[in-house]
Design a protein around this motif. Sequence first.
Motif, PDB file in Angstrom:
ATOM      1  N   LEU A   1      16.834  72.158  50.894  1.00  0.00           N
ATOM      2  CA  LEU A   1      15.826  71.098  50.950  1.00  0.00           C
ATOM      3  C   LEU A   1      14.622  71.546  51.771  1.00  0.00           C
ATOM      4  CD1 LEU A   1      15.057  68.128  50.346  1.00  0.00           C
ATOM      5  CD2 LEU A   1      16.263  67.521  52.437  1.00  0.00           C
ATOM      6  N   LYS A   2      14.872  72.193  52.887  1.00  0.00           N
ATOM      7  CA  LYS A   2      13.787  72.580  53.784  1.00  0.00           C
ATOM      8  C   LYS A   2      12.967  73.751  53.267  1.00  0.00           C
ATOM      9  CE  LYS A   2      15.721  70.192  57.461  1.00  0.00           C
ATOM     10  NZ  LYS A   2      15.670  69.720  58.699  1.00  0.00           N
ATOM     11  N   GLU A   3      13.374  74.337  52.142  1.00  0.00           N
ATOM     12  CA  GLU A   3      12.592  75.397  51.512  1.00  0.00           C
ATOM     13  C   GLU A   3      11.869  74.899  50.267  1.00  0.00           C
ATOM     14  OE1 GLU A   3      15.274  78.631  50.850  1.00  0.00           O
ATOM     15  OE2 GLU A   3      15.591  78.954  52.981  1.00  0.00           O
ATOM     16  N   ASN A   4      12.046  73.624  49.934  1.00  0.00           N
ATOM     17  CA  ASN A   4      11.385  73.045  48.771  1.00  0.00           C
ATOM     18  C   ASN A   4       9.899  72.871  49.070  1.00  0.00           C
ATOM     19  OD1 ASN A   4      10.363  70.394  47.350  1.00  0.00           O
ATOM     20  ND2 ASN A   4      12.031  71.191  46.094  1.00  0.00           N
ATOM     21  N   PRO A   5       9.012  73.370  48.214  1.00  0.00           N
ATOM     22  CA  PRO A   5       7.568  73.284  48.480  1.00  0.00           C
ATOM     23  C   PRO A   5       7.055  71.854  48.678  1.00  0.00           C
ATOM     24  CG  PRO A   5       7.979  74.761  46.642  1.00  0.00           C
ATOM     25  CD  PRO A   5       9.285  74.121  46.977  1.00  0.00           C
ATOM     26  N   ARG A   6       7.579  70.916  47.903  1.00  0.00           N
ATOM     27  CA  ARG A   6       7.158  69.512  48.082  1.00  0.00           C
ATOM     28  C   ARG A   6       7.536  69.012  49.468  1.00  0.00           C
ATOM     29  NH1 ARG A   6       6.280  67.058  42.892  1.00  0.00           N
ATOM     30  NH2 ARG A   6       7.368  68.149  41.235  1.00  0.00           N
ATOM     31  N   TYR A   7       8.767  69.324  49.879  1.00  0.00           N
ATOM     32  CA  TYR A   7       9.259  68.887  51.183  1.00  0.00           C
ATOM     33  C   TYR A   7       8.422  69.498  52.304  1.00  0.00           C
ATOM     34  CZ  TYR A   7      12.466  67.962  55.020  1.00  0.00           C
ATOM     35  OH  TYR A   7      13.010  67.526  56.215  1.00  0.00           O
ATOM     36  N   ILE A   8       8.127  70.771  52.185  1.00  0.00           N
ATOM     37  CA  ILE A   8       7.342  71.463  53.214  1.00  0.00           C
ATOM     38  C   ILE A   8       5.958  70.830  53.353  1.00  0.00           C
ATOM     39  CG2 ILE A   8       6.220  73.651  53.789  1.00  0.00           C
ATOM     40  CD1 ILE A   8       8.690  75.034  52.443  1.00  0.00           C
ATOM     41  N   ARG A   9       5.286  70.616  52.218  1.00  0.00           N
ATOM     42  CA  ARG A   9       3.932  70.032  52.261  1.00  0.00           C
ATOM     43  C   ARG A   9       3.925  68.651  52.890  1.00  0.00           C
ATOM     44  NH1 ARG A   9       3.526  72.205  47.075  1.00  0.00           N
ATOM     45  NH2 ARG A   9       3.893  70.173  46.134  1.00  0.00           N
ATOM     46  N   LEU A  10       4.851  67.785  52.456  1.00  0.00           N
ATOM     47  CA  LEU A  10       4.834  66.412  52.956  1.00  0.00           C
ATOM     48  C   LEU A  10       5.240  66.331  54.427  1.00  0.00           C
ATOM     49  CD1 LEU A  10       5.004  63.256  51.375  1.00  0.00           C
ATOM     50  CD2 LEU A  10       6.859  63.467  53.002  1.00  0.00           C
ATOM     51  N   THR A  11       6.248  67.080  54.825  1.00  0.00           N
ATOM     52  CA  THR A  11       6.696  66.991  56.220  1.00  0.00           C
ATOM     53  C   THR A  11       5.696  67.608  57.191  1.00  0.00           C
ATOM     54  OG1 THR A  11       8.058  68.980  55.939  1.00  0.00           O
ATOM     55  CG2 THR A  11       9.146  66.850  55.650  1.00  0.00           C
ATOM     56  N   LYS A  12       4.893  68.556  56.712  1.00  0.00           N
ATOM     57  CA  LYS A  12       3.833  69.085  57.580  1.00  0.00           C
ATOM     58  C   LYS A  12       2.718  68.061  57.742  1.00  0.00           C
ATOM     59  CE  LYS A  12       4.380  74.032  57.141  1.00  0.00           C
ATOM     60  NZ  LYS A  12       3.816  75.298  56.703  1.00  0.00           N
ATOM     61  N   ARG A  13       2.433  67.374  56.660  1.00  0.00           N
ATOM     62  CA  ARG A  13       1.340  66.395  56.698  1.00  0.00           C
ATOM     63  C   ARG A  13       1.748  65.090  57.370  1.00  0.00           C
ATOM     64  NH1 ARG A  13      -2.886  65.177  51.859  1.00  0.00           N
ATOM     65  NH2 ARG A  13      -4.232  63.899  53.130  1.00  0.00           N
ATOM     66  N   TYR A  14       2.978  64.660  57.131  1.00  0.00           N
ATOM     67  CA  TYR A  14       3.479  63.391  57.689  1.00  0.00           C
ATOM     68  C   TYR A  14       4.839  63.618  58.344  1.00  0.00           C
ATOM     69  CZ  TYR A  14       0.048  61.649  54.334  1.00  0.00           C
ATOM     70  OH  TYR A  14      -1.096  61.441  53.612  1.00  0.00           O
ATOM     71  N   PRO A  15       4.872  64.317  59.471  1.00  0.00           N
ATOM     72  CA  PRO A  15       6.172  64.591  60.108  1.00  0.00           C
ATOM     73  C   PRO A  15       6.833  63.313  60.624  1.00  0.00           C
ATOM     74  CG  PRO A  15       4.372  65.256  61.540  1.00  0.00           C
ATOM     75  CD  PRO A  15       3.749  64.831  60.247  1.00  0.00           C
ATOM     76  N   LEU A  16       8.159  63.335  60.616  1.00  0.00           N
ATOM     77  CA  LEU A  16       8.921  62.224  61.189  1.00  0.00           C
ATOM     78  C   LEU A  16       8.985  62.393  62.698  1.00  0.00           C
ATOM     79  CD1 LEU A  16      11.886  62.033  58.664  1.00  0.00           C
ATOM     80  CD2 LEU A  16       9.951  60.457  58.845  1.00  0.00           C
ATOM     81  N   PRO A  17       8.897  61.300  63.437  1.00  0.00           N
ATOM     82  CA  PRO A  17       9.005  61.404  64.898  1.00  0.00           C
ATOM     83  C   PRO A  17      10.421  61.811  65.314  1.00  0.00           C
ATOM     84  CG  PRO A  17       8.817  59.103  64.214  1.00  0.00           C
ATOM     85  CD  PRO A  17       8.668  59.939  62.987  1.00  0.00           C
ATOM     86  N   PRO A  18      10.558  62.494  66.456  1.00  0.00           N
ATOM     87  CA  PRO A  18      11.867  62.997  66.879  1.00  0.00           C
ATOM     88  C   PRO A  18      12.940  61.951  67.191  1.00  0.00           C
ATOM     89  CG  PRO A  18      10.101  63.950  68.219  1.00  0.00           C
ATOM     90  CD  PRO A  18       9.482  62.943  67.318  1.00  0.00           C
TER      91      PRO A  18
END
Length: 115
Positions: A53-70
């Motif tokens: 999942l963490k290597e999926n390009p869609r996942y990478i783009r969205l989580t960089k732009r809208y990261p979840l808080p810790p």
Amino acid sequence: MANARYLPKYKNTISDLNLWHSFLLRRMTVGDCRVEYLRTFEIVLDANCSFSLKENPRYIRLTKRYPLPPPPQKYITPVKFQVYMELYNYIMRDAGLLDRESGETIGDYGDDMVD
């Protein structure tokens, strides 16, 4: 005799995926948009994908732009929660978990095993 190394493995994780997806939809409906729900679903989704999942390009783009808080108990906006839900739908399509026909057809329930 077949080589055991090449036998397909059965993963009983799709029921967890369905359960957690339904749970996320219910949480979104009532406005209970906690980070921990999304993170738990990601673990279940990752177990069902043929790729990380963490290597999926869609996942990478969205989580960089809208990261979840810790903090896991942290709430996020319903809009951000929905954006992540849409991301998961795209990833499930990428993985072939959505929009595919069942392997069974009507009447294909082991009829050949009945006398």
